[in-house]
Design a protein around this motif. Structure first.
Motif, PDB file in Angstrom:
ATOM      1  N   LEU A  65      23.880   8.462 -18.700  1.00  0.00           N
ATOM      2  CA  LEU A  65      24.754   7.771 -19.641  1.00  0.00           C
ATOM      3  C   LEU A  65      24.591   8.394 -21.022  1.00  0.00           C
ATOM      4  O   LEU A  65      23.483   8.713 -21.431  1.00  0.00           O
ATOM      5  CB  LEU A  65      24.404   6.286 -19.684  1.00  0.00           C
ATOM      6  CG  LEU A  65      24.422   5.581 -18.324  1.00  0.00           C
ATOM      7  CD1 LEU A  65      23.816   4.203 -18.445  1.00  0.00           C
ATOM      8  CD2 LEU A  65      25.832   5.503 -17.802  1.00  0.00           C
ATOM      9  N   THR A  66      25.695   8.547 -21.741  1.00  0.00           N
ATOM     10  CA  THR A  66      25.620   9.186 -23.059  1.00  0.00           C
ATOM     11  C   THR A  66      25.067   8.245 -24.125  1.00  0.00           C
ATOM     12  O   THR A  66      24.339   8.674 -25.008  1.00  0.00           O
ATOM     13  CB  THR A  66      27.009   9.686 -23.501  1.00  0.00           C
ATOM     14  OG1 THR A  66      27.920   8.587 -23.471  1.00  0.00           O
ATOM     15  CG2 THR A  66      27.501  10.780 -22.582  1.00  0.00           C
ATOM     16  N   SER A  67      25.404   6.955 -24.058  1.00  0.00           N
ATOM     17  CA  SER A  67      24.956   6.030 -25.097  1.00  0.00           C
ATOM     18  C   SER A  67      23.541   5.512 -24.867  1.00  0.00           C
ATOM     19  O   SER A  67      22.946   4.931 -25.761  1.00  0.00           O
ATOM     20  CB  SER A  67      25.919   4.852 -25.200  1.00  0.00           C
ATOM     21  OG  SER A  67      25.946   4.156 -23.979  1.00  0.00           O
ATOM     22  N   ALA A  68      23.019   5.704 -23.668  1.00  0.00           N
ATOM     23  CA  ALA A  68      21.670   5.235 -23.348  1.00  0.00           C
ATOM     24  C   ALA A  68      20.970   6.289 -22.497  1.00  0.00           C
ATOM     25  O   ALA A  68      21.085   6.275 -21.273  1.00  0.00           O
ATOM     26  CB  ALA A  68      21.736   3.910 -22.611  1.00  0.00           C
ATOM     27  N   PRO A  69      20.263   7.230 -23.122  1.00  0.00           N
ATOM     28  CA  PRO A  69      19.576   8.265 -22.345  1.00  0.00           C
ATOM     29  C   PRO A  69      18.547   7.688 -21.382  1.00  0.00           C
ATOM     30  O   PRO A  69      18.167   6.523 -21.485  1.00  0.00           O
ATOM     31  CB  PRO A  69      18.892   9.115 -23.425  1.00  0.00           C
ATOM     32  CG  PRO A  69      19.621   8.814 -24.675  1.00  0.00           C
ATOM     33  CD  PRO A  69      20.102   7.405 -24.548  1.00  0.00           C
ATOM     34  N   ALA A  70      18.104   8.509 -20.465  1.00  0.00           N
ATOM     35  CA  ALA A  70      17.154   8.062 -19.443  1.00  0.00           C
ATOM     36  C   ALA A  70      15.896   7.483 -20.082  1.00  0.00           C
ATOM     37  O   ALA A  70      15.391   7.995 -21.077  1.00  0.00           O
ATOM     38  CB  ALA A  70      16.787   9.237 -18.538  1.00  0.00           C
ATOM     39  N   TYR A  71      15.415   6.409 -19.544  1.00  0.00           N
ATOM     40  CA  TYR A  71      14.171   5.728 -19.916  1.00  0.00           C
ATOM     41  C   TYR A  71      14.211   5.033 -21.280  1.00  0.00           C
ATOM     42  O   TYR A  71      13.192   4.516 -21.715  1.00  0.00           O
ATOM     43  CB  TYR A  71      12.971   6.678 -19.878  1.00  0.00           C
ATOM     44  CG  TYR A  71      12.806   7.370 -18.560  1.00  0.00           C
ATOM     45  CD1 TYR A  71      12.366   6.670 -17.447  1.00  0.00           C
ATOM     46  CD2 TYR A  71      13.099   8.713 -18.417  1.00  0.00           C
ATOM     47  CE1 TYR A  71      12.231   7.292 -16.226  1.00  0.00           C
ATOM     48  CE2 TYR A  71      12.963   9.351 -17.198  1.00  0.00           C
ATOM     49  CZ  TYR A  71      12.528   8.632 -16.106  1.00  0.00           C
ATOM     50  OH  TYR A  71      12.397   9.256 -14.899  1.00  0.00           O
ATOM     51  N   CYS A  72      15.323   5.017 -21.968  1.00  0.00           N
ATOM     52  CA  CYS A  72      15.340   4.371 -23.285  1.00  0.00           C
ATOM     53  C   CYS A  72      15.514   2.861 -23.140  1.00  0.00           C
ATOM     54  O   CYS A  72      16.065   2.376 -22.151  1.00  0.00           O
ATOM     55  CB  CYS A  72      16.430   4.956 -24.169  1.00  0.00           C
ATOM     56  SG  CYS A  72      18.066   4.367 -23.770  1.00  0.00           S
ATOM     57  N   ARG A  73      15.032   2.128 -24.116  1.00  0.00           N
ATOM     58  CA  ARG A  73      15.142   0.668 -24.138  1.00  0.00           C
ATOM     59  C   ARG A  73      16.109   0.192 -25.212  1.00  0.00           C
ATOM     60  O   ARG A  73      16.357  -0.998 -25.343  1.00  0.00           O
ATOM     61  CB  ARG A  73      13.770   0.036 -24.392  1.00  0.00           C
ATOM     62  CG  ARG A  73      12.764   0.340 -23.325  1.00  0.00           C
ATOM     63  CD  ARG A  73      13.115  -0.389 -22.070  1.00  0.00           C
ATOM     64  NE  ARG A  73      12.148  -0.084 -21.025  1.00  0.00           N
ATOM     65  CZ  ARG A  73      12.419  -0.211 -19.753  1.00  0.00           C
ATOM     66  NH1 ARG A  73      13.598  -0.603 -19.359  1.00  0.00           N
ATOM     67  NH2 ARG A  73      11.524   0.081 -18.850  1.00  0.00           N
ATOM     68  N   ARG A  74      16.606   1.131 -26.031  1.00  0.00           N
ATOM     69  CA  ARG A  74      17.552   0.810 -27.097  1.00  0.00           C
ATOM     70  C   ARG A  74      18.705   1.800 -27.061  1.00  0.00           C
ATOM     71  O   ARG A  74      18.530   2.947 -26.656  1.00  0.00           O
ATOM     72  CB  ARG A  74      16.877   0.924 -28.465  1.00  0.00           C
ATOM     73  CG  ARG A  74      15.794  -0.047 -28.708  1.00  0.00           C
ATOM     74  CD  ARG A  74      15.166   0.216 -30.080  1.00  0.00           C
ATOM     75  NE  ARG A  74      13.863  -0.371 -30.133  1.00  0.00           N
ATOM     76  CZ  ARG A  74      12.750   0.228 -29.738  1.00  0.00           C
ATOM     77  NH1 ARG A  74      12.775   1.453 -29.296  1.00  0.00           N
ATOM     78  NH2 ARG A  74      11.596  -0.383 -29.800  1.00  0.00           N
ATOM     79  N   THR A  75      19.871   1.371 -27.544  1.00  0.00           N
ATOM     80  CA  THR A  75      20.994   2.298 -27.652  1.00  0.00           C
ATOM     81  C   THR A  75      20.719   3.274 -28.796  1.00  0.00           C
ATOM     82  O   THR A  75      19.864   3.026 -29.659  1.00  0.00           O
ATOM     83  CB  THR A  75      22.309   1.544 -27.928  1.00  0.00           C
ATOM     84  OG1 THR A  75      22.169   0.809 -29.148  1.00  0.00           O
ATOM     85  CG2 THR A  75      22.670   0.619 -26.787  1.00  0.00           C
ATOM     86  N   LYS A  76      21.462   4.376 -28.799  1.00  0.00           N
ATOM     87  CA  LYS A  76      21.306   5.366 -29.865  1.00  0.00           C
ATOM     88  C   LYS A  76      21.639   4.759 -31.219  1.00  0.00           C
ATOM     89  O   LYS A  76      21.014   5.081 -32.222  1.00  0.00           O
ATOM     90  CB  LYS A  76      22.197   6.576 -29.601  1.00  0.00           C
ATOM     91  CG  LYS A  76      21.710   7.465 -28.500  1.00  0.00           C
ATOM     92  CD  LYS A  76      22.637   8.663 -28.363  1.00  0.00           C
ATOM     93  CE  LYS A  76      22.189   9.571 -27.256  1.00  0.00           C
ATOM     94  NZ  LYS A  76      23.096  10.724 -27.109  1.00  0.00           N
ATOM     95  N   ARG A  77      22.638   3.849 -31.261  1.00  0.00           N
ATOM     96  CA  ARG A  77      23.009   3.207 -32.532  1.00  0.00           C
ATOM     97  C   ARG A  77      21.853   2.408 -33.096  1.00  0.00           C
ATOM     98  O   ARG A  77      21.539   2.488 -34.280  1.00  0.00           O
ATOM     99  CB  ARG A  77      24.186   2.242 -32.334  1.00  0.00           C
ATOM    100  CG  ARG A  77      25.370   2.809 -31.681  1.00  0.00           C
ATOM    101  CD  ARG A  77      26.526   1.838 -31.508  1.00  0.00           C
ATOM    102  NE  ARG A  77      26.183   0.474 -31.172  1.00  0.00           N
ATOM    103  CZ  ARG A  77      26.917  -0.561 -31.540  1.00  0.00           C
ATOM    104  NH1 ARG A  77      27.985  -0.394 -32.259  1.00  0.00           N
ATOM    105  NH2 ARG A  77      26.583  -1.775 -31.172  1.00  0.00           N
ATOM    106  N   MET A  78      21.192   1.624 -32.246  1.00  0.00           N
ATOM    107  CA  MET A  78      20.069   0.807 -32.712  1.00  0.00           C
ATOM    108  C   MET A  78      18.901   1.690 -33.139  1.00  0.00           C
ATOM    109  O   MET A  78      18.261   1.435 -34.164  1.00  0.00           O
ATOM    110  CB  MET A  78      19.633  -0.170 -31.628  1.00  0.00           C
ATOM    111  CG  MET A  78      18.574  -1.144 -32.086  1.00  0.00           C
ATOM    112  SD  MET A  78      18.301  -2.390 -30.834  1.00  0.00           S
ATOM    113  CE  MET A  78      17.067  -3.390 -31.630  1.00  0.00           C
ATOM    114  N   GLN A  79      18.626   2.734 -32.359  1.00  0.00           N
ATOM    115  CA  GLN A  79      17.542   3.652 -32.688  1.00  0.00           C
ATOM    116  C   GLN A  79      17.792   4.301 -34.051  1.00  0.00           C
ATOM    117  O   GLN A  79      16.874   4.455 -34.858  1.00  0.00           O
ATOM    118  CB  GLN A  79      17.443   4.722 -31.584  1.00  0.00           C
ATOM    119  CG  GLN A  79      16.204   5.538 -31.632  1.00  0.00           C
ATOM    120  CD  GLN A  79      15.013   4.847 -30.988  1.00  0.00           C
ATOM    121  OE1 GLN A  79      15.085   3.717 -30.539  1.00  0.00           O
ATOM    122  NE2 GLN A  79      13.917   5.535 -30.958  1.00  0.00           N
TER     123      GLN A  79
END
Length: 133
Positions: A65-79
């Motif tokens: 997924l582009t908005s949520a890379p593998a193993y992440c717990r937050r979206t790119k926007r939140m990060q």
């Protein structure tokens, strides 16, 4: 929010071959920016595909997924927002502001986000001025 992807094919991250054979599904829970004063948790249903290349070492892979890379717990926007808060205020003060804005995070996590953020590199200056005191 409960979200389900609609793609019917996945691309193997090792051999880059596309596959339409769905092996299974699994759920990911990802935090996103708040809506007003409400915390947003995205419950994402993600497909696992079977790699159809017999020579590939990866037999089963999850869709990317582009908005949520593998193993992440937050979206790119939140990060991105948390990194900005961390750069401006640091650990404890940044964590307090983030909590007020509806982005709950600990001070150590905020520092970790800042350390993991790639910074732009600047060229070495050719002229350097010194202030008189």
């Amino acid at each position: 929010l409960k979200v389900k992807t609609v793609t019917s094919t996945g691309q193997c991250p090792i051999c880059h071959q596309f596959s339409t054979y769905i092996h299974s599904h699994y759920r990911r829970c990802i935090a996103d920016l708040p809506w007003g004063s409400k915390l947003v948790k995205v419950s994402l249903s993600v497909k696992r595909f079977r790699c159809q290349n017999l020579q590939c070492s990866r037999k089963i892979f999850g869709e990317r997924l582009t908005s949520a890379p593998a193993y992440c717990r937050r979206t790119k926007r939140m990060q991105h927002h948390l990194a900005k808060i961390g750069f401006q205020l640091g650990g404890q003060a940044g964590a307090k502001l983030a909590a007020l804005l509806g982005l709950p995070v600990s001070d150590t996590t905020l520092i970790r986000i800042v350390q993991a953020t790639e910074t732009t590199s600047y060229t070495t200056p050719k002229v350097l001025g010194v202030d008189d005191w």
